[in-house]
Design a protein around this motif. Sequence first.
Motif, PDB file in Angstrom:
ATOM      1  N   CYS A 161      24.068 -13.284 -47.496  1.00  0.00           N
ATOM      2  CA  CYS A 161      25.519 -13.248 -47.504  1.00  0.00           C
ATOM      3  C   CYS A 161      26.018 -12.156 -48.444  1.00  0.00           C
ATOM      4  O   CYS A 161      26.854 -11.342 -48.087  1.00  0.00           O
ATOM      5  CB  CYS A 161      26.042 -14.620 -47.918  1.00  0.00           C
ATOM      6  SG  CYS A 161      27.803 -14.740 -48.110  1.00  0.00           S
ATOM      7  N   THR A 188      35.467 -12.144 -46.230  1.00  0.00           N
ATOM      8  CA  THR A 188      34.265 -12.897 -46.591  1.00  0.00           C
ATOM      9  C   THR A 188      33.430 -12.149 -47.629  1.00  0.00           C
ATOM     10  O   THR A 188      32.817 -12.775 -48.487  1.00  0.00           O
ATOM     11  CB  THR A 188      33.390 -13.223 -45.357  1.00  0.00           C
ATOM     12  OG1 THR A 188      33.478 -12.166 -44.441  1.00  0.00           O
ATOM     13  CG2 THR A 188      33.824 -14.497 -44.712  1.00  0.00           C
ATOM     14  N   VAL A 189      33.406 -10.822 -47.541  1.00  0.00           N
ATOM     15  CA  VAL A 189      32.668 -10.061 -48.554  1.00  0.00           C
ATOM     16  C   VAL A 189      33.261 -10.359 -49.932  1.00  0.00           C
ATOM     17  O   VAL A 189      32.551 -10.601 -50.907  1.00  0.00           O
ATOM     18  CB  VAL A 189      32.730  -8.552 -48.241  1.00  0.00           C
ATOM     19  CG1 VAL A 189      32.292  -7.729 -49.444  1.00  0.00           C
ATOM     20  CG2 VAL A 189      31.863  -8.223 -47.045  1.00  0.00           C
ATOM     21  N   SER A 236      32.380 -14.080 -50.910  1.00  0.00           N
ATOM     22  CA  SER A 236      30.987 -14.503 -51.018  1.00  0.00           C
ATOM     23  C   SER A 236      30.684 -14.824 -52.480  1.00  0.00           C
ATOM     24  O   SER A 236      31.044 -14.076 -53.380  1.00  0.00           O
ATOM     25  CB  SER A 236      30.072 -13.376 -50.537  1.00  0.00           C
ATOM     26  OG  SER A 236      28.738 -13.715 -50.818  1.00  0.00           O
ATOM     27  N   LEU A 240      35.914  -9.532 -42.215  1.00  0.00           N
ATOM     28  CA  LEU A 240      34.697  -9.319 -42.981  1.00  0.00           C
ATOM     29  C   LEU A 240      35.028  -8.929 -44.422  1.00  0.00           C
ATOM     30  O   LEU A 240      34.345  -9.346 -45.355  1.00  0.00           O
ATOM     31  CB  LEU A 240      33.853  -8.244 -42.296  1.00  0.00           C
ATOM     32  CG  LEU A 240      32.357  -8.441 -42.470  1.00  0.00           C
ATOM     33  CD1 LEU A 240      31.917  -9.817 -42.016  1.00  0.00           C
ATOM     34  CD2 LEU A 240      31.583  -7.382 -41.731  1.00  0.00           C
ATOM     35  N   THR A 257      26.538  -9.125 -45.648  1.00  0.00           N
ATOM     36  CA  THR A 257      27.902  -8.945 -45.146  1.00  0.00           C
ATOM     37  C   THR A 257      28.485  -7.623 -45.649  1.00  0.00           C
ATOM     38  O   THR A 257      29.266  -6.985 -44.959  1.00  0.00           O
ATOM     39  CB  THR A 257      28.824 -10.102 -45.578  1.00  0.00           C
ATOM     40  OG1 THR A 257      28.770 -10.227 -46.986  1.00  0.00           O
ATOM     41  CG2 THR A 257      28.429 -11.405 -44.927  1.00  0.00           C
ATOM     42  N   ALA A 297      30.044 -16.012 -41.351  1.00  0.00           N
ATOM     43  CA  ALA A 297      30.757 -14.765 -41.664  1.00  0.00           C
ATOM     44  C   ALA A 297      30.634 -13.710 -40.564  1.00  0.00           C
ATOM     45  O   ALA A 297      31.596 -12.988 -40.289  1.00  0.00           O
ATOM     46  CB  ALA A 297      30.289 -14.212 -43.008  1.00  0.00           C
ATOM     47  N   PRO A 298      29.466 -13.566 -39.901  1.00  0.00           N
ATOM     48  CA  PRO A 298      29.381 -12.526 -38.871  1.00  0.00           C
ATOM     49  C   PRO A 298      30.123 -12.865 -37.574  1.00  0.00           C
ATOM     50  O   PRO A 298      30.249 -12.000 -36.707  1.00  0.00           O
ATOM     51  CB  PRO A 298      27.879 -12.412 -38.589  1.00  0.00           C
ATOM     52  CG  PRO A 298      27.196 -13.120 -39.704  1.00  0.00           C
ATOM     53  CD  PRO A 298      28.155 -14.167 -40.165  1.00  0.00           C
TER      54      PRO A 298
END
Lengths: 596, 122
Positions: free
Chosen positions: A460, A449-450, A453, A446, A464, A506-507
Amino acid sequence: MIYRSHVLVCAGTGCTSSNSLRIIENFHKKLEETGYDKEVQVIRTGCFGLCAAGPIVVVYPEGVYYSHVKPEDVEEIVNEHIIKGRPVQRLIYKEHDESGVNTTLNDSDFYKKQHRIALRNCGMIDPENIDEYIAFDGYKALGKVLTEMTRDEVIDTVIRSGLRGRGGGGFPTGLKWKFAKAPESDVKYVCCNADEGDPGAFMDRSVLEGDPHSVLEAMTIAGYAIGAQQGYIYVRAEYPIAVKRLRVAIGQAREYGLLGDNIMDTGFKFDIDLRLGSGAFVCGEETALLASIEGGRGEPRPRPPFPAVKGLFGKPTLLNNVETYANICQIILNGPEWFASMGTEKSKGTKVFALGGKINNTGLVEIPMGTTLREVIYEIGGGIPNGKKFKAAQTGGPSGGCIPAQHLDVPIDYDNLISIGSMMGSGGMIVMDEDNCMVNIAKFFLEFTVDESCGKCPPCRIGTRRMLEMLEKITSGKGEPGDIEKLEKLAYNIKAAALCGLGQTAPNPVLSTIRYFRDEYEAHIYEKRCPAGVCKALLQYTIDPEKCRGCSLCARKCPAGAISGEIKKPFVIDPAKCIKCGACMEACKFGAISKK
Amino acid sequence: MKTLKELEAIRQKTLNELNLRKNREDGIRVVVGLATCGIAAGARPVMAAFVDEVNKRQLTNVTVSQTGCIGLCRLEPIVEVYLPGQEKVTYCKVTPDQVGRIVSEHIVNGNPVMEYTIGNFE
């Protein structure tokens, strides 16, 4: 020039970083010194796949497979093997199991079970020599397509092969070609997605480094099929070797008239250029990638219109991934039935996986679809180091999920992986053992992706981040009842509302770890305990009074002054002062300190 | 610009050069003893002659490889020829000008050149 022996040295990114270029240099020097440079040829190849054993050197015609070669070993290989015909036993690759026998390349467990189509030339040819590619049937498929097949026949062949996109989505490739051919337009484009961003995936890099012409040839075929005259390869600037070899390959193809006007004297015109991406993960998403080629910000846009209708510069565009293209020429040459005979009902052919994490044979493997995870990890991958227990495998990178031990025997294909809560993704496979904390793993992906983003859509960008904050709360011991449910609710909302694939998936790492390892989340929240002993805030270091001899070594090592006691009597750790650095545990000679 | 025909020519030519990278278990193997004793007795030109001859005749199913000391140093250069399904044939004191006959009579036509074999020396 005919040589009696070929020395192949891996010059992929992995082996290069462990000094294989020096090895090549030493071979040249030593062979020249001894006067064998006219008899023995040294070739720099792409990746052999078994990166864990690199740098790799293979000597033909014997096929002797040397691993972990150092530049200073070259002298011995030349003196003993090349000159006197005695392979250097101590450097020959050995299996991980007890047998420990020396093997040649093709006999090793790692290669035996593989079926190499996309990687067929990697480690076999010199990627900077177009003649070697041509020798192994290179540009034969293009010749066949241009002289014997109509555009519809090409597309029909790809459709019937059952090939699906290898970049992650798994959309049928032939259909994509058909959609791109359909619109009438004077200008169309063929693009190649080489923006491989998943942490732990490196198959596209290896194909580009080891066999760049296979991608150029396939793109040219695609150009013929959909009616395009220009192609772009969008490749990460972080892949300098791949970029360089692509440049060399494009130059050679142009020189041979395999790119440019009037290819093979058939009147067909097609050319390819490179566009370098600067490493934003979101640019692997198709609309963001096209925006970036145009020179705009790498941000996705809503679809439809799909790129096949309105893509690059507003024109119909075909976009496939590197590994997808790498299969095309073989499908044309061997026929769609051949390709469709491999794999499972809905996933045909083979897939390349990048094995990483807690596994002996780190590297690239290409296996038929339908192979089980157990075969990949234990037979090809050589199992888990130090006799540890398998806990889970993460596939699909930050968009995928974890596969726990109870699903080890599920045949790997697109649909099965989705049904067990993971996904194929680009084929990264990270193996985890009992020492990995699943909550921490979810947090790691995560965080990625954070970070990546693009910030265009709120689910998003904000969602996230909120999820990451919750995970940070849980791993630092401040989790509260209800957090898991909150995480799940937010995850489903993000999946439903995000604009592009990055946010929608992402999740997944969080959802799949909650699905299979809910007990670990609960242990963190309710018992304030990390079962794997990873999350620092939840660890407690204690001294066993039975084992402690009172030597005071730990107290002297402790940087926080948290340990006190009298000499020759058991010492104690003050949990309020302890910063959980682990220095005491490393220092103790009696194994009296433990963490839990 | 290359036409299809020219590409095919490049393919054939390069394939010959790359032939030894192919893994063939059913092919014919020629093994030359290239230890110190073999080299001193002149095995290197013999090896080169085999590589040349095999390539000239485009015998793609033949692998020419080397080995260490075979153990009969006084009869070097020693060359062993393995035809699939047959016992190996050992040639002794081989010189480069004998290679052409060994290739044409034995490897191509399957008749060992008896006068060069070990039986004549022992």
